[in-house]
Structures are given as C-alpha cells and as structure tokens.
Design a protein around this motif. Sequence first.
Motif, PDB file in Angstrom:
ATOM      1  N   ARG A 179      16.393 -24.869 -19.613  1.00 11.57           N
ATOM      2  CA  ARG A 179      17.329 -24.889 -20.739  1.00 11.57           C
ATOM      3  C   ARG A 179      18.779 -24.726 -20.289  1.00 11.57           C
ATOM      4  O   ARG A 179      19.703 -25.061 -21.022  1.00 11.57           O
ATOM      5  N   LEU A 180      18.995 -24.253 -19.076  1.00  5.51           N
ATOM      6  CA  LEU A 180      20.366 -24.122 -18.577  1.00  5.51           C
ATOM      7  C   LEU A 180      21.046 -25.480 -18.419  1.00  5.51           C
ATOM      8  O   LEU A 180      22.264 -25.562 -18.316  1.00  5.51           O
ATOM      9  N   GLY A 181      20.256 -26.555 -18.396  1.00  6.62           N
ATOM     10  CA  GLY A 181      20.827 -27.895 -18.293  1.00  6.62           C
ATOM     11  C   GLY A 181      21.672 -28.069 -17.049  1.00  6.62           C
ATOM     12  O   GLY A 181      21.250 -27.734 -15.946  1.00  6.62           O
ATOM     13  N   ARG A 182      22.888 -28.550 -17.201  1.00  7.73           N
ATOM     14  CA  ARG A 182      23.777 -28.807 -16.070  1.00  7.73           C
ATOM     15  C   ARG A 182      24.118 -27.540 -15.295  1.00  7.73           C
ATOM     16  O   ARG A 182      24.571 -27.607 -14.160  1.00  7.73           O
ATOM     17  N   ALA A 183      23.894 -26.381 -15.890  1.00 12.41           N
ATOM     18  CA  ALA A 183      24.181 -25.105 -15.232  1.00 12.41           C
ATOM     19  C   ALA A 183      22.948 -24.533 -14.519  1.00 12.41           C
ATOM     20  O   ALA A 183      22.931 -23.372 -14.136  1.00 12.41           O
ATOM     21  N   ARG A 184      21.925 -25.360 -14.349  1.00 10.84           N
ATOM     22  CA  ARG A 184      20.680 -24.891 -13.726  1.00 10.84           C
ATOM     23  C   ARG A 184      20.777 -24.987 -12.216  1.00 10.84           C
ATOM     24  O   ARG A 184      21.031 -26.041 -11.650  1.00 10.84           O
ATOM     25  N   GLY A 185      20.582 -23.863 -11.552  1.00  6.00           N
ATOM     26  CA  GLY A 185      20.550 -23.804 -10.092  1.00  6.00           C
ATOM     27  C   GLY A 185      19.114 -23.727  -9.608  1.00  6.00           C
ATOM     28  O   GLY A 185      18.198 -24.255 -10.243  1.00  6.00           O
ATOM     29  N   GLY A 186      18.900 -23.044  -8.525  1.00  2.00           N
ATOM     30  CA  GLY A 186      17.574 -22.939  -7.936  1.00  2.00           C
ATOM     31  C   GLY A 186      16.776 -21.768  -8.471  1.00  2.00           C
ATOM     32  O   GLY A 186      17.272 -20.944  -9.241  1.00  2.00           O
ATOM     33  N   VAL A 187      15.519 -21.705  -8.044  1.00  2.00           N
ATOM     34  CA  VAL A 187      14.636 -20.581  -8.352  1.00  2.00           C
ATOM     35  C   VAL A 187      14.081 -20.072  -7.027  1.00  2.00           C
ATOM     36  O   VAL A 187      13.578 -20.850  -6.220  1.00  2.00           O
ATOM     37  N   ARG A 188      14.225 -18.770  -6.818  1.00  4.69           N
ATOM     38  CA  ARG A 188      13.668 -18.141  -5.617  1.00  4.69           C
ATOM     39  C   ARG A 188      12.395 -17.396  -6.001  1.00  4.69           C
ATOM     40  O   ARG A 188      12.399 -16.522  -6.858  1.00  4.69           O
ATOM     41  N   PHE A 189      11.299 -17.775  -5.363  1.00  2.62           N
ATOM     42  CA  PHE A 189      10.011 -17.116  -5.566  1.00  2.62           C
ATOM     43  C   PHE A 189       9.795 -16.142  -4.408  1.00  2.62           C
ATOM     44  O   PHE A 189       9.737 -16.564  -3.253  1.00  2.62           O
ATOM     45  N   ALA A 190       9.694 -14.863  -4.706  1.00  4.23           N
ATOM     46  CA  ALA A 190       9.443 -13.839  -3.686  1.00  4.23           C
ATOM     47  C   ALA A 190       7.941 -13.572  -3.651  1.00  4.23           C
ATOM     48  O   ALA A 190       7.411 -12.802  -4.446  1.00  4.23           O
ATOM     49  N   VAL A 191       7.253 -14.239  -2.750  1.00  3.06           N
ATOM     50  CA  VAL A 191       5.793 -14.159  -2.663  1.00  3.06           C
ATOM     51  C   VAL A 191       5.414 -12.899  -1.877  1.00  3.06           C
ATOM     52  O   VAL A 191       5.869 -12.719  -0.746  1.00  3.06           O
ATOM     53  N   PRO A 192       4.591 -12.028  -2.466  1.00  2.66           N
ATOM     54  CA  PRO A 192       4.255 -10.765  -1.802  1.00  2.66           C
ATOM     55  C   PRO A 192       3.554 -10.961  -0.456  1.00  2.66           C
ATOM     56  O   PRO A 192       2.783 -11.907  -0.269  1.00  2.66           O
ATOM     57  N   THR A 193       3.833 -10.062   0.447  1.00  3.17           N
ATOM     58  CA  THR A 193       3.154 -10.039   1.738  1.00  3.17           C
ATOM     59  C   THR A 193       1.659  -9.850   1.499  1.00  3.17           C
ATOM     60  O   THR A 193       1.257  -9.098   0.622  1.00  3.17           O
TER      61      THR A 193
END
Length: 190
Positions: A91-105
Amino acid sequence: MLYLGTSGWPSEGDWAGLSPRQRRRRYFERFNSIELTQTYRRVPDWDVVGRWRAYAPRGFVYSWVAPRYLTYRPGGAERRGLRRFLRRHKRLGRARGGVRFAVPTGTDPAAFGEWLALLAELELPGDYAFEVEEKLGELLEPYGWTAVNRPGAWQYTLDRPPLPNLPGYAYFSSLAAALRHQREVTAERG
C-alpha cells in the motif's frame, strides 16, 4: 540507486528535542529512505500506512522489518500473516522500499525452503532480503532474493560504509554514523 538512511527514526543528539513532525521533516531533507523497525513488533494499520505514504517526499522509500510472529514454516496461519503484512507494505505504493526478514538461527532448511515457495506463491513482488545463516542462503537463489550484508545489492543494517556504486538499501543503526557517511560521500564528490 542506493537508498540510504537509518534503521528507525533517530532521536539522538540535537534531534532529541524535536517534535515528531520536525524530526520527520529534517530526516526527509537528509535521507532518501528509512527502515521502519516498529513493523517488527506490529503490522501497522491501513490508515497509518496511508499517512506514511502521504508524508513521503518524491523519491523517498520506507523499508520494513518483517514481523516477529513469522515462524518461517509453511502453514495456513503463516500464509495469512505474511499476506496481511505484505499487502500493507504494498500500500505504500511509490514509497515502498524493501523488506528485511530476520530468520531465526536454527531454522530448519527444509521448512524454510517450503516457506520461500509459499512467499513466492503469494505473488506480492518486492525487494526482499533475508538475514539468514549461511547454510540457508543458497535456498534464496532460485527466487532471486539475497542474504543481507553479503556480496550483492543488499547492505542492510550496517555501521560501516556501504560499497560504492552498488544499488540497494543501506541502513545505519545510528544517526551519527549515517551523517558521517553522507559527509564523506559529499567530500569525495567535492
């Protein structure tokens, strides 16, 4: 293009006494991106996402941290939670950046492989990067996704200068480090 900013809204130094509106205005003048860390604790409401989108100046993007409730194992509840989160991000549209997934050890490689397939099936494209153990990194390759802070275009959450001439996202954990990096880049371009 390199999107550069801080991980979270800064409130240190002379920024501490500013109102949220003043802090946001000053931030937008200096950086072209921010990683919103509050998305790790709670998926924002639709109206909050709409306000973020409206506040963003042209060329500015918000990156998000994936929510802590993700298990990185496939299943119906996981699918619903992931879809809910990524639709809000979209929904951020043009203001959409990346997504960081922090996958547990210790995440099971087989389950994580199935989870990645589930993410791909949602068909909600985006710039996705994963903080993963090295053994899980190769599972990302078929999807064109990458592990953070490894060779490639993703330079998430760092306190060292990003690699020059490399596109992606670079977020500093402190405002001082981000501003120092900006001064160095400006001096080099001089």
